[in-house]
Design a protein around this motif. Sequence first.
Motif, PDB file in Angstrom:
ATOM      1  N   ASP A  85      -7.840  17.119  17.832  1.00  0.00           N
ATOM      2  CA  ASP A  85      -8.615  18.233  18.378  1.00  0.00           C
ATOM      3  C   ASP A  85      -9.788  17.680  19.200  1.00  0.00           C
ATOM      4  O   ASP A  85     -10.228  18.304  20.154  1.00  0.00           O
ATOM      5  CB  ASP A  85      -9.148  19.115  17.252  1.00  0.00           C
ATOM      6  N   THR A  86     -10.276  16.514  18.770  1.00  0.00           N
ATOM      7  CA  THR A  86     -11.314  15.781  19.499  1.00  0.00           C
ATOM      8  C   THR A  86     -10.932  14.309  19.515  1.00  0.00           C
ATOM      9  O   THR A  86     -10.520  13.767  18.486  1.00  0.00           O
ATOM     10  CB  THR A  86     -12.699  15.943  18.830  1.00  0.00           C
ATOM     11  N   VAL A  87     -11.049  13.675  20.659  1.00  0.00           N
ATOM     12  CA  VAL A  87     -10.849  12.231  20.782  1.00  0.00           C
ATOM     13  C   VAL A  87     -12.200  11.589  21.035  1.00  0.00           C
ATOM     14  O   VAL A  87     -12.959  12.046  21.897  1.00  0.00           O
ATOM     15  CB  VAL A  87      -9.876  11.881  21.927  1.00  0.00           C
ATOM     16  N   VAL A  88     -12.519  10.526  20.288  1.00  0.00           N
ATOM     17  CA  VAL A  88     -13.756   9.775  20.482  1.00  0.00           C
ATOM     18  C   VAL A  88     -13.398   8.354  20.914  1.00  0.00           C
ATOM     19  O   VAL A  88     -12.591   7.689  20.259  1.00  0.00           O
ATOM     20  CB  VAL A  88     -14.611   9.729  19.201  1.00  0.00           C
ATOM     21  N   VAL A  89     -14.014   7.909  22.008  1.00  0.00           N
ATOM     22  CA  VAL A  89     -13.798   6.546  22.488  1.00  0.00           C
ATOM     23  C   VAL A  89     -15.110   5.783  22.363  1.00  0.00           C
ATOM     24  O   VAL A  89     -16.033   5.976  23.166  1.00  0.00           O
ATOM     25  CB  VAL A  89     -13.332   6.532  23.958  1.00  0.00           C
ATOM     26  N   PRO A  90     -15.248   4.923  21.337  1.00  0.00           N
ATOM     27  CA  PRO A  90     -16.469   4.109  21.220  1.00  0.00           C
ATOM     28  C   PRO A  90     -16.496   3.004  22.267  1.00  0.00           C
ATOM     29  O   PRO A  90     -15.516   2.755  22.969  1.00  0.00           O
ATOM     30  CB  PRO A  90     -16.363   3.522  19.797  1.00  0.00           C
ATOM     31  N   ALA A  91     -17.620   2.316  22.339  1.00  0.00           N
ATOM     32  CA  ALA A  91     -17.805   1.247  23.320  1.00  0.00           C
ATOM     33  C   ALA A  91     -16.916   0.052  23.016  1.00  0.00           C
ATOM     34  O   ALA A  91     -16.545  -0.210  21.869  1.00  0.00           O
ATOM     35  CB  ALA A  91     -19.264   0.812  23.347  1.00  0.00           C
ATOM     36  N   SER A  92     -16.590  -0.674  24.064  1.00  0.00           N
ATOM     37  CA  SER A  92     -15.866  -1.932  23.942  1.00  0.00           C
ATOM     38  C   SER A  92     -16.435  -2.912  24.960  1.00  0.00           C
ATOM     39  O   SER A  92     -16.846  -2.517  26.050  1.00  0.00           O
ATOM     40  CB  SER A  92     -14.373  -1.732  24.202  1.00  0.00           C
ATOM     41  N   VAL A 122     -14.716  12.710  23.961  1.00  0.00           N
ATOM     42  CA  VAL A 122     -16.068  12.223  23.670  1.00  0.00           C
ATOM     43  C   VAL A 122     -16.096  10.711  23.874  1.00  0.00           C
ATOM     44  O   VAL A 122     -15.177  10.004  23.443  1.00  0.00           O
ATOM     45  CB  VAL A 122     -16.469  12.561  22.218  1.00  0.00           C
ATOM     46  N   ALA A 123     -17.146  10.222  24.524  1.00  0.00           N
ATOM     47  CA  ALA A 123     -17.301   8.778  24.704  1.00  0.00           C
ATOM     48  C   ALA A 123     -18.682   8.350  24.248  1.00  0.00           C
ATOM     49  O   ALA A 123     -19.673   9.039  24.492  1.00  0.00           O
ATOM     50  CB  ALA A 123     -17.107   8.390  26.167  1.00  0.00           C
ATOM     51  N   ILE A 124     -18.734   7.217  23.577  1.00  0.00           N
ATOM     52  CA  ILE A 124     -19.992   6.621  23.160  1.00  0.00           C
ATOM     53  C   ILE A 124     -20.222   5.371  23.997  1.00  0.00           C
ATOM     54  O   ILE A 124     -19.362   4.483  24.060  1.00  0.00           O
ATOM     55  CB  ILE A 124     -19.976   6.258  21.665  1.00  0.00           C
ATOM     56  N   CYS A 125     -21.375   5.324  24.681  1.00  0.00           N
ATOM     57  CA  CYS A 125     -21.763   4.147  25.463  1.00  0.00           C
ATOM     58  C   CYS A 125     -20.713   3.835  26.532  1.00  0.00           C
ATOM     59  O   CYS A 125     -20.295   4.722  27.270  1.00  0.00           O
ATOM     60  CB  CYS A 125     -22.000   2.972  24.516  1.00  0.00           C
ATOM     61  N   THR A 126     -20.228   2.597  26.601  1.00  0.00           N
ATOM     62  CA  THR A 126     -19.283   2.213  27.648  1.00  0.00           C
ATOM     63  C   THR A 126     -17.891   2.775  27.420  1.00  0.00           C
ATOM     64  O   THR A 126     -17.001   2.573  28.258  1.00  0.00           O
ATOM     65  CB  THR A 126     -19.199   0.679  27.780  1.00  0.00           C
ATOM     66  N   ASP A 169     -23.700  16.960  27.203  1.00  0.00           N
ATOM     67  CA  ASP A 169     -22.659  17.881  26.753  1.00  0.00           C
ATOM     68  C   ASP A 169     -22.215  18.680  27.972  1.00  0.00           C
ATOM     69  O   ASP A 169     -22.944  19.523  28.473  1.00  0.00           O
ATOM     70  CB  ASP A 169     -23.241  18.803  25.674  1.00  0.00           C
ATOM     71  N   ASP A 170     -21.014  18.402  28.459  1.00  0.00           N
ATOM     72  CA  ASP A 170     -20.473  19.151  29.589  1.00  0.00           C
ATOM     73  C   ASP A 170     -19.267  19.971  29.146  1.00  0.00           C
ATOM     74  O   ASP A 170     -18.242  20.035  29.818  1.00  0.00           O
ATOM     75  CB  ASP A 170     -20.098  18.211  30.734  1.00  0.00           C
ATOM     76  N   GLY A 171     -19.404  20.584  27.977  1.00  0.00           N
ATOM     77  CA  GLY A 171     -18.359  21.461  27.465  1.00  0.00           C
ATOM     78  C   GLY A 171     -17.266  20.706  26.748  1.00  0.00           C
ATOM     79  O   GLY A 171     -17.419  20.325  25.588  1.00  0.00           O
ATOM     80  N   ASP A 172     -16.151  20.457  27.420  1.00  0.00           N
ATOM     81  CA  ASP A 172     -15.025  19.794  26.774  1.00  0.00           C
ATOM     82  C   ASP A 172     -15.067  18.282  26.934  1.00  0.00           C
ATOM     83  O   ASP A 172     -14.197  17.576  26.406  1.00  0.00           O
ATOM     84  CB  ASP A 172     -13.702  20.333  27.321  1.00  0.00           C
ATOM     85  N   VAL A 173     -16.047  17.768  27.662  1.00  0.00           N
ATOM     86  CA  VAL A 173     -16.230  16.322  27.814  1.00  0.00           C
ATOM     87  C   VAL A 173     -17.687  15.984  27.528  1.00  0.00           C
ATOM     88  O   VAL A 173     -18.594  16.549  28.144  1.00  0.00           O
ATOM     89  CB  VAL A 173     -15.850  15.845  29.230  1.00  0.00           C
ATOM     90  N   LEU A 174     -17.922  15.067  26.581  1.00  0.00           N
ATOM     91  CA  LEU A 174     -19.276  14.704  26.183  1.00  0.00           C
ATOM     92  C   LEU A 174     -19.399  13.188  26.217  1.00  0.00           C
ATOM     93  O   LEU A 174     -18.475  12.469  25.805  1.00  0.00           O
ATOM     94  CB  LEU A 174     -19.611  15.220  24.781  1.00  0.00           C
ATOM     95  N   THR A 175     -20.534  12.699  26.693  1.00  0.00           N
ATOM     96  CA  THR A 175     -20.777  11.265  26.794  1.00  0.00           C
ATOM     97  C   THR A 175     -22.168  10.944  26.267  1.00  0.00           C
ATOM     98  O   THR A 175     -23.064  11.787  26.307  1.00  0.00           O
ATOM     99  CB  THR A 175     -20.670  10.789  28.258  1.00  0.00           C
TER     100      THR A 175
END
Length: 338
Positions: A85-92, A122-126, A169-175
């Motif tokens: 329902d939500t995908v989170v991509v942490p930094a690498s 959702v993305a965290i950092c890079t 927070d841009d709705g369905d995409v958050l960084t």
Amino acid sequence: MDTGRGGDGGPPGDRPHRVVVLALDGLLPFELGIPQRIFGRAKDPERGPLYEVVTCSVRPPGPVLTDADFSILVENGPEALATADTVVVPASYELGPVFDEGVLTPELEAALALVRPGTRMVAICTGGYVLAAAGLLDGRPAATHWASADHFQRVFPAVDVDPEVLFIDDGDVLTSAGVAAGIDLCLHIVRRDHGSAVANDVARRTVVPPHRAGGQSQFIERPVPEPQLATTTAARAWALGRLHEPIQLRDMAEQEAMSVRTFTRRFREEVGLSPGQWLTQQRVEHARQLLESTDLSVDAIARAAGFGTATSLRQHLQTALGVPPTAYRRTFRAGNTG
């Protein structure tokens, strides 16, 4: 930047909202752990889980390299992304052509193709590089670590990169910006999905501040006061207990037996804001909580938060959040229903 769009945290049926965290080689263990810690601690009134957190790789189950001296064993392959329902991509730190050229690797492209339309990203950092390379940030605002912002903008000129904010927070995409800003973003998502009471409970259990606005600067110099120097802690506690009353700067300074000039300097050193800015921030936060958790009228909330009039409250909430009180209440009351 909080857009005011929210309340999309409830998946179909009664099952918990599934958060799938994509673990890429070179990941930062700290950031990988943020979604599990924040979403995994969010509970409903009966203490049932509101989220299910699953970690996956772009490859079949197996080890994933980190930027530390150890690897982690990931037990789910990319097929887990199709259930998110939500995908989170942490930094690498090993994004390869994603970082250098702004293009996805074949295995990453294949993995992201499994994500269902409408899934919150959702993305965290890079991790934002991955979303940008997938075209998900074109024409949209995005945050990333301040040290990567210039490079991010060069690689992805179609993205509106903000190098200063904690998250967007841009709705369905958050960084978000780097490292601990990922905590702020995940708490914001919990707040957006289920209201401040749930988010504050998670924050208390995690021993972090319950809310830092997305527009707050990433890098404010906040030197730790020398032990022998007085701080402004007592004045802040005194003010928080009197938000409904008129509070003058001299009143706060008197709580610390300081001159107004000295108090103002120490306050800014410790908090990163002027006393007036901090006081307005606390009043906005109190008003948010009342809008979410009570049936008080906007006029009553304005008085309780120290804004005096509904007009003043509307102006401050519009400035801070981009929405008027009634729209904020409608959005977050809807979010509370899951």
